[in-house]
Design an enzyme around this catalytic site. Structure first.
Site, short mmCIF file in Angstrom:
data_model
loop_
_atom_site.label_atom_id
_atom_site.label_comp_id
_atom_site.label_asym_id
_atom_site.label_seq_id
_atom_site.Cartn_x
_atom_site.Cartn_y
_atom_site.Cartn_z
N LYS A 22 50.20 23.27 48.88
CA LYS A 22 51.68 23.46 48.27
C LYS A 22 52.15 21.75 48.37
CE LYS A 22 56.26 23.93 48.90
NZ LYS A 22 57.73 24.66 48.69
N ASN A 23 52.64 20.82 49.15
CA ASN A 23 52.42 19.59 49.13
C ASN A 23 51.99 19.04 48.52
OD1 ASN A 23 55.39 21.15 49.63
ND2 ASN A 23 55.34 20.46 51.60
N ARG A 100 63.23 22.75 44.18
CA ARG A 100 63.17 20.86 44.80
C ARG A 100 62.50 19.64 44.57
NH1 ARG A 100 62.23 17.32 49.08
NH2 ARG A 100 60.71 18.58 49.60
N CYS A 124 66.43 24.11 47.71
CA CYS A 124 65.83 23.96 48.86
C CYS A 124 66.64 25.11 50.04
CB CYS A 124 66.41 22.32 49.72
SG CYS A 124 65.61 22.89 50.99
N ARG A 129 68.43 17.70 50.19
CA ARG A 129 67.48 17.07 50.39
C ARG A 129 67.95 16.05 49.22
NH1 ARG A 129 62.20 19.33 53.12
NH2 ARG A 129 62.56 21.13 51.70
N PRO A 130 68.31 15.01 50.13
CA PRO A 130 68.46 13.83 48.23
C PRO A 130 67.08 13.44 48.54
CG PRO A 130 68.73 12.91 50.78
CD PRO A 130 68.69 14.66 50.94
N VAL A 131 66.85 13.22 46.46
CA VAL A 131 66.06 12.65 45.50
C VAL A 131 66.19 10.91 45.15
CG1 VAL A 131 66.36 14.44 44.47
CG2 VAL A 131 67.38 13.21 43.60
N LEU A 133 65.22 8.44 47.19
CA LEU A 133 64.13 7.28 47.28
C LEU A 133 63.48 7.75 46.29
CD1 LEU A 133 62.84 8.95 50.58
CD2 LEU A 133 64.06 6.64 50.40
#
Length: 148
Positions: A22-23, A100, A124, A129-131, A133
């Site tokens: 999936k990822n 997410r 999530c 979980r931050p974005v 980046l």
């Protein structure tokens, strides 16, 4: 110490179908937004997040067709995407909040069309979980980011 002990004595043989990840599939699907040429992604697993990305891309005008896996279920599905007729650069909040990985459409929309509007994603179950980046990378490449 935990360990796994395997006792054999005979050579292993046979084949095992390996499911697509999936990822790996989600970023490839979002990458369809970068071009007006057709894209085909194979060995795509049949999961809720894949279906959500399918809906998110279709909401942008991407033509999405899914071919079923082989008769034995191995090899996953093949997803054909054509983003020749993208209809907008704003991602629908009702879809983005479900997953997410929705943030993955931000970069391709920005790269191809010079603008994008994507809500901060949800989806999530293990917590936030931050974005950051994603946003920092886009800023480093010259994008102006506004969070409202």
């Amino acid at each position: 110490m935990d360990r796994i002990r395997i006792r054999g004595g005979r050579p292993l043989q046979g084949t095992i179908p390996i499911s697509g990840a999936k990822n790996a599939a989600l970023p490839l699907m979002a990458a369809a937004l970068l071009t007006d040429r057709p894209l085909s992604v194979s060995n795509v697993p049949d999961l809720a997040d894949i279906t959500t990305m399918h809906s998110l891309l279709a909401a942008h005008g991407v033509e999405v067709n899914v071919a079923a896996a082989g008769p034995d279920g191995s090899g996953g599905r093949t997803v054909m995407l054509n983003a020749a007729n993208v209809t907008g650069t704003t991602a629908d909040y009702d879809l983005v909040r479900r997953m997410r990985a929705s943030i993955l459409v931000l970069g391709p929309l920005l790269a191809r069309f010079g603008e994008a509007r994507v809500s901060l994603p949800g989806g999530c179950a293990i917590g936030t979980r931050p974005v950051n980046l994603h946003l920092a990378g886009l800023e480093e490449m010259g994008a102006g980011i506004e969070i409202e």
